[in-house]
Design a protein around this motif. Structure first.
Motif: not given
Lengths: 659, 151
Positions: A291, A294-295, A298, A393, A395-396, A399-400, A403-404, A406-407
């Motif tokens: 997390x 990720x922060x 961001x 470029x 970033x996606x 981030x994915x 995020x995955x 973390x999920x």
């Protein structure tokens, strides 16, 4: 044998009281005491035991430590003189009267402060008085008095006369084979035979010694035999202890397993839960790290995304300038100016005025509008901005990915929590501390039993070897004695003594076996007679190891563990009855709270059993008002000779008897 | 000719806002003054708001700006002026950056005040998701927001 009356003076709650157990005509020899808990019911049983054996088996450890034997009112009023505390039992026995009287003179030593008073016994006496049918009386004291108690009810089998009803449902768990064996041994009176055998063994030993004086070989063999016999006795004692330990451990294991039946494998579940909790701690840390990453992403990407329009626009502006050649590619305008001014090229060649070369250089110089400093700054900036654009470029995907991650971790944490909840539900409602305690006890008893079983094997081998050795030495001794002419005179005595010992050994075993068989027969008869479901049960066996086995008629299986509290109580009473009959100790049966572990209609059946026993024997029952329910009352009220109500005096220090 | 400024400033009253945001956003508190400033500046720029400073209070030294920081500060100034040459005018470039940061920090504080405590990053991610999807790269790149409830 029956108790006619009991006199109590200054013993616990009893100030000065006499209870007469008169059997009324047309009534059974059944006597009932009704009292609230804590009033003194059990202490009346304690008084009987204290008088006869100087023991108080029905006293809780707490009460033993908390309350002195001397009545508390006497302690309060105590002066210089000692108080007399006394319990006297008057009984009918052997066609005469027996009186057992124990008294102590107690001086109270008062000291200031709470719990500081102490009681000092100044004199302690016990007498037994026997009045025969001709009116002659004789008083016995000390060992003689104790011997008379043994005639009434021996200490060793008193538990088969005075019962604690609260423990009756576990009777055959606590009264193990060893206890029953001891009881049978006591009533068989085989100790007399054993005494004779011990004596004969001493005689034999002396004869061997005598023979040994005449022949050193005999003496040496005798000594060796004595040593081996001693070792064998020690080994046999160890073996008995070991077997007893195994039995105790097995009983505890059975009892604990009974408690744990239907209880989940708490130890295993707790381990699983601990592992899940531990895993979640690690996962939570991983989760927080991800997390945080990720922060951070961001934060950085936030700057880049928010400024993307300027980044993009400035890159376009720079590219446009470069297209217009306003930004010189690796050419310094000052160098160009110097060439035009000096008319000398970088390669040292001269340049003519108005020549094509000069025109070309002037044109080039005119297109350059930015200074070299600005150009350098722009190039540096352009590189940074392009790099930002490039990073953005991805970033996606970045981030994915995070995020995955973390999920996924969150999923693991949730799954673990669900598992923990499931385990909690499985163990919900169970007393974890108690279960854990049982589980650890089960482990301890299991380990102890395993150790004892191993030890038993070792000792059994040792015993077997010693027996062989003993046998060999005995034969050797016999041979030595036979061939020795000098000992001819004592040969016959030795063989005679040896034969007597053999006969006594056999007799002792046979008598006990006979007793066991007789008690078995009578227990079965009485059990089926007393039990309201006599068709359910077949035989009742007392095994060689003295364990009691009631057999289920239809299935032929041992049903001891399946007996209800009430049925176990009936079996205990039947066994006691048989023991009384065979031993000749047909004494009083006293039961404290006989209905504690019995419910429903069984209570009524049991009360009918006591009435039935009252035809042949004196029965004393101690009940609470809650025990004495209307259905019990309906059975006992018209049959009992006496119903006493016990109450405490208003100051709660003395007992008052009504009825 | 004015001298080259050696530091960057914030509005004096903004210092309290920086502190409050640090209290609300754990990560913000771990960042340097320069990083906080750049973040606020970018936020102000994305909201197309800049406010001139009335009472200046210095925040960090200009030498702390790295090449990549200098690049975006310059880029904003270039866009404002429409000329590449402006980058030599540090008074202008820094002043524009300060004005965006001044507006940005106020907008950030307002945002934090308006949302549930602890939900800043979730909300911020959502805003970025929208902004990112409006970006037109040479090749079409889109990303799907897949935030977790705890992020």
């Amino acid at each position: 044998m029956r108790i006619n009356s009991i006199k109590l003076k200054n013993y616990r709650q009893f100030g000065d009281i006499e209870i007469a157990f008169n059997k009324k005509q047309e009534k059974k020899d059944v006597h009932i005491f009704i009292a609230l808990m804590g009033t003194g019911k059990s202490n009346l049983l304690n008084a009987i035991n204290w008088c006869l054996y100087k023991k108080e088996p029905f006293l809780s450890r707490e009460n033993k430590e908390k309350f002195p034997q001397l009545n508390s009112k006497r302690i309060e009023d105590a002066g210089e003189k000692p108080y007399r505390m006394m319990v006297e039992i008057n009984a009918e026995a052997f066609n005469g009267q027996m009186s057992f009287k124990r008294e102590q003179f107690i001086k109270v030593i008062k000291k200031p402060g709470v719990l500081n008073n102490t009681c000092q016994i100044e004199r302690d006496a016990f007498y037994v008085t026997i009045l025969d049918d001709k009116g002659n009386s004789k008083i016995y004291t000390n060992e003689e008095a104790k011997e008379k108690v043994r005639l009434f009810v021996p200490d060793g089998i008193k538990d088969f006369f005075f019962f604690d009803g609260e423990k009756l449902d576990k009777y055959f768990k606590e009264a193990t084979g060893q206890n029953i064996k001891n009881a049978i041994y006591q009533i068989s009176q085989v100790h007399l035979i054993d005494k004779i055998r011990d004596h004969m063994e001493k005689v034999l030993s002396d004869l061997h010694k005598e023979a040994g004086k005449l022949n050193p070989e005999i003496e040496e063999t005798r000594r060796e035999l004595e040593r081996i016999t001693g070792e064998l006795e020690t080994a046999n004692t160890k073996l008995e202890t070991c077997k007893s330990q195994i039995k105790i451990a097995t009983e505890h294991i059975d009892e604990i397993e009974e408690h744990l039946r239907g209880v989940p494998e708490v130890g295993e579940l707790q381990k699983q839960k601990d592992a899940l909790v531990e895993d979640n701690k690690g996962q939570e840390k991983r989760y927080l790290r991800k997390v945080r990453t990720k922060q951070e992403m961001l934060f950085t990407s936030g700057i880049d995304i928010n400024l993307f329009p300027v980044v993009s626009k400035v890159i376009s502006m720079v590219e446009e300038k470069r297209e217009k050649k306003e930004i010189p590619p690796r050419i310094d305008p000052d160098v160009l100016k110097d060439i035009i001014q000096r008319k000398i090229c970088i390669c040292k060649r001269g340049i003519d005025s108005s020549s094509e070369e000069e025109k070309a250089i002037i044109n080039l110089l005119n297109t350059i509008t930015l200074s070299p400093e600005i150009t350098r700054e722009i190039e540096k900036m352009e590189s940074s901005l392009k790099s930002k654009k490039l990073v953005l470029k991805s970033y996606t995907s970045r981030m994915n990915e995070i995020t995955s991650d973390i999920t996924a971790i969150d999923g693991i944490i949730s799954k673990n929590k669900e598992e923990i909840e499931k385990i909690d539900k499985q163990i919900e409602g169970f007393d974890m501390e108690q279960i854990s305690d049982w589980t650890s006890q089960l482990r301890e008893y299991g380990t102890a039993r395993d150790k004892s079983l191993k030890l038993q094997g070792v000792i059994e081998t040792q015993v077997s070897n010693l027996e062989k050795l003993q046998d060999g030495l005995q034969k050797k001794l016999d041979t030595e004695v036979k061939k020795e002419t000098k000992v001819a005179d004592i040969k016959n005595d030795i063989f005679f003594a040896e034969n007597i010992i053999k006969v006594l050994k056999k007799a002792s075993g046979r008598i006990i076996d006979l007793m066991r068989e007789k008690i078995q027969e009578q227990t079965e008869k009485k059990f089926l007679d007393l039990h309201w479901k006599s068709q359910t049960f077949g035989n009742v066996f007392i095994n060689k190891d003295y364990s009691i086995v009631p057999v289920h008629k239809a299935t032929g299986f041992n049903c001891l563990s399946g007996l209800s509290g009430g049925e176990t109580e009936i079996l205990a009473l039947a066994f006691s009855f048989a023991l009384h009959n065979i031993s000749g100790y047909e004494s009083t049966i006293a039961v404290d709270r006989p209905f504690t572990n019995v419910s429903g209609i069984t209570k009524q059946y049991i009360s009918e059993v006591f009435v039935k026993i009252g035809d042949e024997r004196q029965v004393i029952l101690f009940l609470t008002p809650d025990d004495y329910t209307s259905d019990i009352k309906a059975v006992l009220e018209n049959e009992a000779s006496n119903i006493f109500t016990m109450k405490l005096s208003p100051d709660e220090k003395e007992l008052v008897l009504e009825g | 000719m004015s001298s080259i400024p050696d530091r960057l400033y914030i509005e004096e009253s903004d210092r309290e806002l920086y502190k409050k945001i640090e209290e609300a956003i754990d990560l913000f508190a771990k960042k340097t003054r320069k990083e906080q400033f750049i973040f606020a500046m970018a936020y102000g720029f994305s909201n197309k708001t800049r406010i001139p400073l009335k009472k200046k209070n210095d925040l960090f030294l200009a030498k702390d700006l790295k090449a990549e920081d200098e690049a975006i500060v310059n880029a904003i100034a270039i866009c404002e002026k429409g000329s590449l040459e402006i980058i030599t005018d540090k008074n202008f470039t820094y002043s524009i950056a300060e004005e965006y940061a001044h507006a940005g920090i106020r907008l950030l504080y307002e945002k934090i005040e308006s949302i549930e405590f602890g939900s800043f990053w979730k909300d911020f991610e959502k805003d970025l998701f929208e902004s990112f999807n409006n970006i037109n790269f040479d090749s079409q790149i889109r990303y799907e927001q897949n935030s977790t409830s705890r992020a």
